[in-house]
Enzyme design. Structure first.
Site, PDB file in Angstrom:
ATOM      1  CE  LYS A  75      -4.241  -1.371   2.117  1.00  0.00           C
ATOM      2  NZ  LYS A  75      -5.348  -1.049   3.141  1.00  0.00           N
ATOM      3  CG  ASP A 111      -8.353   1.237   3.203  1.00  0.00           C
ATOM      4  OD1 ASP A 111      -8.998   0.560   2.922  1.00  0.00           O
ATOM      5  OD2 ASP A 111      -7.299   1.170   3.197  1.00  0.00           O
TER       6      ASP A 111
END
Ligand code: ATR
Length: 285
Positions: A75, A111
């Site tokens: 990520k 997210d």
């Protein structure tokens, strides 16, 4: 539940890269949504070793892949490999969704936006609110960036290792001068009247432990635990017992997916079908 995807010469390919990727629910989530909307698209898991991240991404572009999710451990390391990264994802220092437009890699972080979207059922006005965050890992970072962008007035971060909370606050405070961020002890957090308390730690995944005792808090109006398995952690059981509105992490998991789907396809995601898929995969609902 997860109907087979019909592959043709026009099928658009999406996927998730991670190491490992065997536990991800994203293929079920997105193949369900492609099917529900009748899109000619398919979504696959791609196990990518950290040493091969750059090659894998070049391969995605060369093969005409349309978009992909990124999970642990890529990520953050993917950021310098992208052509564009949204300002929020830059602040978070993590990208979980990429769209490939004419060979250009465009990264974002759903997210944070997925978490914010998941709060809708609480009817909470984030602007001007006071929020307590338990934990200072990657999830807390995404939430701190997202909540401050939504206009929270005060965000208190409390972590077992206080230095991590201090580092997190000092790295993000500069981007949100209107939000007062502070690293605090649990004792200090308990004395603050909170509109929202969010658990971002892993405490509660065992179904036994809780990261805090809600009875010790001066005032907590809403409680969110981003854990979704088990669906009701001891923290949420206590919130329920005290009559506090509360949510688990299923909504965040769902909406990081609905937001990724919209980012790729420009269409509104079939939320009900996606939720049902997750509930069935997790054996809940
Ligand atoms: P994520 O990326 O999902 O946020 P992470 O970066 O590993 O995961 O962060 C896990 C969080 O849970 C951290 O805040 C961690 O606290 P430390 O920074 O002190 O490690 C917290 N955590 C994990 N186990 C814990 C425990 N037993 N008690 C309290 N906090 C715990």
């Amino acid at each position: 539940m997860n109907a087979a995807v019909a592959i043709s010469g026009k099928t658009k390919l999406y996927g998730v890269i991670g190491h490992p990727v065997t536990h991800t629910l994203s293929p079920q989530l997105h193949n369900t949504s492609f099917n529900a909307l009748g899109l000619e698209a398919a979504y696959l898991p791609f196990p990518v070793h950290p040493d091969q991240l750059q090659d894998a991404i070049r391969g995605m572009v060369a093969l005409g892949v349309c978009g992909f999710n990124i999970t642990v451990p890529h990520k953050s390391t993917i950021l310098p490999l992208l052509d564009e990264v949204s300002p929020l994802a830059q602040r978070i220092g993590a990208v979980n969704t990429v769209r490939i437009d004419d060979g250009k890699l465009i990264g974002t972080n759903t997210d944070a936006s997925g978490f914010l979207r998941s709060l809708y059922p609480l009817g909470l006005e984030l602007k001007g609110s006071t929020v307590g965050l338990l934990g200072a890992g990657g999830s807390a970072r995404a939430l701190l960036a997202g909540l401050s962008e939504s206009g929270a007035a005060r965000i208190f971060v409390c972590n077992r290792t206080p230095e991590r909370a201090e580092d997190l606050v000092s790295s993000l405070q500069q981007f949100a001068p209107e939000t007062k961020m502070a690293a605090v002890s649990l004792f200090e957090l308990e004395s603050q009247p909170l509109d929202l308390l969010v658990n971002t730690t892993t405490v509660g995944m065992d179904g036994v432990s809780a990261p805090a005792d809600l009875e010790r808090f001066r005032e907590v109006r809403n409680v969110v635990d981003i854990i979704y398995c088990p669906p009701q952690t001891p923290l949420l059981t206590q919130a329920e017992r005290l009559g506090l509105p509360n949510l688990n992490g299923l909504g965040m998991l769902l909406h990081q997916g609905t937001e990724a789907f919209a980012f790729w396809t420009g269409e509104v995601a079939p939320e009900a079908e996606m939720r049902a898929t997750l509930e069935s995969a997790l054996n809940i609902g």
